[in-house]
Design a protein around this motif. Structure first.
Motif, mmCIF file in Angstrom:
data_model
loop_
_atom_site.group_PDB
_atom_site.id
_atom_site.type_symbol
_atom_site.label_atom_id
_atom_site.label_comp_id
_atom_site.label_asym_id
_atom_site.label_seq_id
_atom_site.Cartn_x
_atom_site.Cartn_y
_atom_site.Cartn_z
ATOM 1 N N SER A 593 4.715 1.364 7.852
ATOM 2 C CA SER A 593 3.435 0.750 8.166
ATOM 3 C C SER A 593 2.641 0.579 6.888
ATOM 4 O O SER A 593 3.006 1.097 5.827
ATOM 5 N N ALA A 595 -0.265 1.833 6.242
ATOM 6 C CA ALA A 595 -0.863 3.113 5.828
ATOM 7 C C ALA A 595 0.174 3.996 5.146
ATOM 8 O O ALA A 595 -0.100 4.649 4.134
ATOM 9 N N GLN A 596 1.393 3.987 5.700
ATOM 10 C CA GLN A 596 2.454 4.769 5.066
ATOM 11 C C GLN A 596 2.773 4.234 3.680
ATOM 12 O O GLN A 596 3.026 5.007 2.742
ATOM 13 N N ASP A 598 0.727 2.633 1.614
ATOM 14 C CA ASP A 598 -0.359 2.963 0.683
ATOM 15 C C ASP A 598 -0.281 4.422 0.273
ATOM 16 O O ASP A 598 -0.501 4.783 -0.906
ATOM 17 N N GLU A 599 0.038 5.289 1.242
ATOM 18 C CA GLU A 599 0.136 6.718 0.923
ATOM 19 C C GLU A 599 1.284 6.978 -0.046
ATOM 20 O O GLU A 599 1.145 7.748 -1.001
#
Length: 822
Positions: A593, A595-596, A598-599
């Motif tokens: 995803s 968010a994953q 970016d992390e």
């Protein structure tokens, strides 16, 4: 920057162009014929001079040998204009002298004279043929001329030949033959003419007597021709008078009959008598006027009866008018006689009296008498008219025969006088050998044939140039495509680029072109440039890359866009293969995803030596198989033009070349089969996005012929640079430039590639670039940046490498300053 680069650098903040300013129109100037000839002979002048001299000399020699001078020998025959008459001691002027002279001119050229002349000993000595040789006779006749100058006594006999001796022999032989047979010919001719004239005169006199007898018989009963004409005129006048009298009486009788038909009455003494009325009218003007009005109305009524019929309204109206006039006449006549008139008609019922008074009966009898007289007089007029016509015809014949008689008498007298002329004609000159030619065609034909030969030699070279459709130099290109200005030339460089002087000249050529590209003819400063050419392999990619390096060297942030889907030359030259990022592939396939991703990016950046794929595996978001599959897709998924058109960010699709200020939007995975995905709207969106980031955008399109890219990109660019190469097909280049103009492209100018040394020398800055700048900077330190840019430029091609190496001097100043600071 070194001094030369500073001179060519342009302010990086171009002024904003007025959007409302009208686009300038460039009309091609008319082609000077001398300029066109110069273009066709360029490079062939030495052959044109050699061939012109060779063929011109051949023409002069041909004119000298093929044409010979002609000599005229002239003899004279004198004809005296006076006649010696033994019966008259005084000389008389010969009648019809000019006609006699013309007859002698004709006589000289008669076949009998010519054949006799060719049999004389004088002519036989020339060995030019005898009377048995038909060709020789024809040539002899053509060489002989006899003329008479007006108002002179001489007949000029001229003989023309290419040999002066033969010319004299020819005229002498003719005069000898003429003198020998002249007496016989003249006597026979005069006798024959006299006999003929006498016979004709007898015939004319006989005809004249016959015509005179006819005239006598025709006019004897009338006392002569004049009496016949007078009698015919008199009888014709009598006939006209009788016909007029009959017409007037008939008109009165018809009018009275008309009145009788309209009114039924038996009165016998009513109405006014015609003879009494006219007697009264002599003393009464008013009654005379009424009688005239009645006569006019009677004529009108008679004509209307013929044209309309008695029941027509106009006939009835005319009849009413006639009744009114008749009543006025009766009233007037009654007053003259002393009898009272109460306003009623004499018959008592208001109508005209239709009874026949005695004068009307006499009028009817008079009409019958006139008809008998008219018939008799008309017969007389017809008979006299025929006689008059016959008289005119006989008199015309009589005049013609009298004229012929006079003419024959004059001719007979003239011929009789000529029989007494023993010495009227004499040979005044027998001819002499001419010293100079009368006509020398060599003086006219030698220069003419020489000129024709020279023109033919030069014409061969012009034809050679006309049939040669290739472009040979920049002047040839500028003349063929005069509607566009010449931006500059690019020299032909070897691939190894071993000569520093050649590199310096090439770099200055590119900087010169770049400067003129920025200085548009209408004063605007373009930002987006499209580079195209008529066909492939013309050097458009080399120019796009070289000008991009020149703009970057002038501190312009420059973007090169490879829009040649078929060739992809700009991508190959810069090795601009940009792979899609591994995170984008994983995100697109749904393995991670946003968010994953970016992390993982934050953790990879904070961990030294960590990679994004390994970080995602360690975080448990993907497996090692997922990573290998993504890496395999990354190897075959290059990013470029079509991806940017599909909506991806321009920054994600741009490739850094390693040259400061120069980036490339590669063609990516696009090929010729993807041309359907290229649209004006998509290209416009990319250009608009690039304008916000870059100061200069250069688009390398496909060639005009055989591709669609140039037709899409050129109208959208601020200016188009048209590249032609030495050896290009001229008509194809003209058609390509015309096509760009028709689709609305703004042509900045033409660049001539692979120019010869003479074309490069014609550029004003060629001497300034004779010394490369690397000699000035030989002791400067070579920084890491310089090494990196040298390695990046090594694959750009000779022109771009020359620009890159020539720009090192300007950039090494910055590198040296950075090295000192570090």
């Amino acid at each position: 920057m070194n001094q030369d680069t500073q001179l060519l650098a342009i302010d990086s903040n171009p002024p904003v162009q007025n959007a409302d300013a009208p686009e300038p129109t460039t009309e091609a100037a008319p082609v000077n014929p001398l300029t066109l000839i110069h273009r066709l002979l360029r490079g062939r002048y030495h052959w044109a001079i050699i061939l012109g001299f060779v063929f011109g000399t051949g023409g002069v020699l041909a004119g000298y040998h093929f044409f010979e001078p002609k000599f005229d020998s002239i003899g004279l025959i004198r004809i005296k204009p006076t006649v010696d008459d033994p019966m008259n001691p005084r000389e008389e002027v010969m009648q019809m002298y000019e006609q006699f002279v013309r007859s002698q001119v004709i006589l000289v050229k008669q076949p009998r004279i010519i054949l006799a002349a060719m049999e004389t000993e004088t002519w036989l000595k020339t060995n030019r043929g005898t009377t048995g040789d038909r060709e020789a006779v024809i040539k002899f006749t053509e060489a002989l001329e006899a003329v008479n100058t007006p108002r002179t006594e001489h007949v000029v006999v001229r003989f023309t030949d290419t040999n002066r001796v033969v010319a004299r022999a020819g005229v002498t032989a003719v005069l000898e033959a003429y003198d020998e047979i002249y007496g016989e010919v003249k006597t026979n001719a005069i006798t024959r003419d006299l006999n003929l004239i006498q016979e004709q005169k007898k015939s004319v006199l006989s005809n004249l007597r016959t015509v005179e007898g006819k005239i006598e018989r025709l006019t004897s009963s009338h006392g002569g021709a004049d009496n016949l004409r007078s009698e015919y005129t008199s009888r014709k006048n009598d006939l006209e008078y009788l016909e007029r009298s009959k017409r007037d009486l008939t008109l009165d009788i018809d009018t009275h009959d008309l009145v009788a038909s309209e009114h039924d009455t038996d009165t016998e003494d009513g109405g006014s008598r015609i003879d009494d009325l006219y007697d009264l009218a002599r003393n009464d003007p008013e009654l005379d006027k009424l009688l005239n009005d009645r006569s006019n109305l009677q004529r009108t009524l008679q004509q209307l009866l013929v044209d309309r019929g008695k029941n027509h309204p106009r006939v009835k109206a005319a009849f009413g008018s006639l009744q009114v006039v008749q009543q006025q006449i009766d009233a007037r006549a009654s007053g003259q006689r002393g009898a009272p008139y109460d306003g009623a008609p004499d018959d008592g019922d208001g109508s005209l009296n239709p009874a026949d008074p005695p004068d009307l009966a006499m009028a009817r009898m008079r009409v019958k008498e006139l008809e008998t007289l008219i018939k008799q007089v008309r017969e007389d007029v017809t008979s006299l008219g025929k006689k008059q016509d016959q008289l005119a015809s006989h008199e015309a014949e009589e005049t013609r025969y009298k004229d012929q008689r006079t003419n024959f008498l004059n001719r007979e007298q003239s011929l009789k006088l000529q029989t007494f002329v023993p010495g009227q004609i004499e040979i005044a000159a027998t001819g002499s050998e001419p010293l100079e030619p009368s006509v020398d065609p060599r003086t006219k034909y030698m220069p003419f044939f020489g000129f024709v030969g020279a023109v033919f030699g030069v014409g061969l070279m012009l034809l050679r140039g006309l049939l040669d459709h290739r472009l040979h130099d920049s002047a040839d290109a500028q003349l063929s495509m005069a509607q566009a200005r010449m931006l500059g030339v690019l020299p032909h460089l070897p691939d190894d680029l071993s000569e520093p002087e050649q590199a310096g000249i090439a770099a200055h050529c590119v900087h010169h072109i770049r400067a003129l590209m920025q200085l548009a003819p209408d004063g605007r400063r373009p930002q987006v440039y499209a580079v195209t050419s008529p066909a492939s392999e013309d050097g458009k990619t080399s120019l796009a890359l070289a000008t991009g390096l020149s703009f970057a060297a002038a501190d312009y942030k420059t973007l090169l866009i490879d829009c040649d889907l078929s060739g992809g030359g700009l991508t190959d030259r810069t090795n601009a293969i940009l792979r899609r990022k591994i995170g984008q592939i994983l995100l697109r396939d749904g393995l991670v995803s946003a968010a994953q991703l970016d992390e993982a990016l934050d953790r990879a950046e904070n961990t030294p030596g960590a990679r994004l794929g390994e970080t995602l595996i360690n975080m448990g978001h993907i497996s090692e198989a997922d990573l290998n599959s993504a890496l395999s897709l990354q190897e075959h998924a290059s990013v470029g033009l079509l991806d940017c058109m599909a909506g991806e960010s321009l920054d994600d699709c741009v490739f850094a070349t390693g040259i400061t200020g120069l980036s490339v939007l590669p063609v990516g995975s696009a090929r010729a089969s993807h041309i359907a995905k290229l649209s004006p709207a998509g290209v416009q969106r990319i250009l608009n996005e690039a304008r916000e980031t870059y100061e200069v955008i250069i688009v390398d399109t496909g060639p005009v012929q055989g591709s669609l890219e140039a037709s899409i990109v050129s109208p959208l660019a601020d200016g188009v640079v048209f590249v032609v190469s030495r050896g290009n097909d001229r008509p194809a280049a003209e058609r390509a430039l015309s096509h760009l103009d028709q689709i609305g492209a703004k042509i900045l100018g033409i660049v001539f590639n692979r120019a010869a040394e003479s074309d490069v020398r014609a550029i004003s800055f060629s001497n300034a670039s004779s010394q490369p700048p690397v000699d000035e900077d030989i002791d400067r330190p070579i920084t890491e940046r310089t090494k990196r840019e040298h390695q990046s430029a090594s694959r750009f091609g000779p022109i771009a490498r020359a620009v890159a190496s020539y720009s090192q001097g300007s950039e090494s100043d910055q590198d040296e300053a950075e090295a000192k600071e570090s």
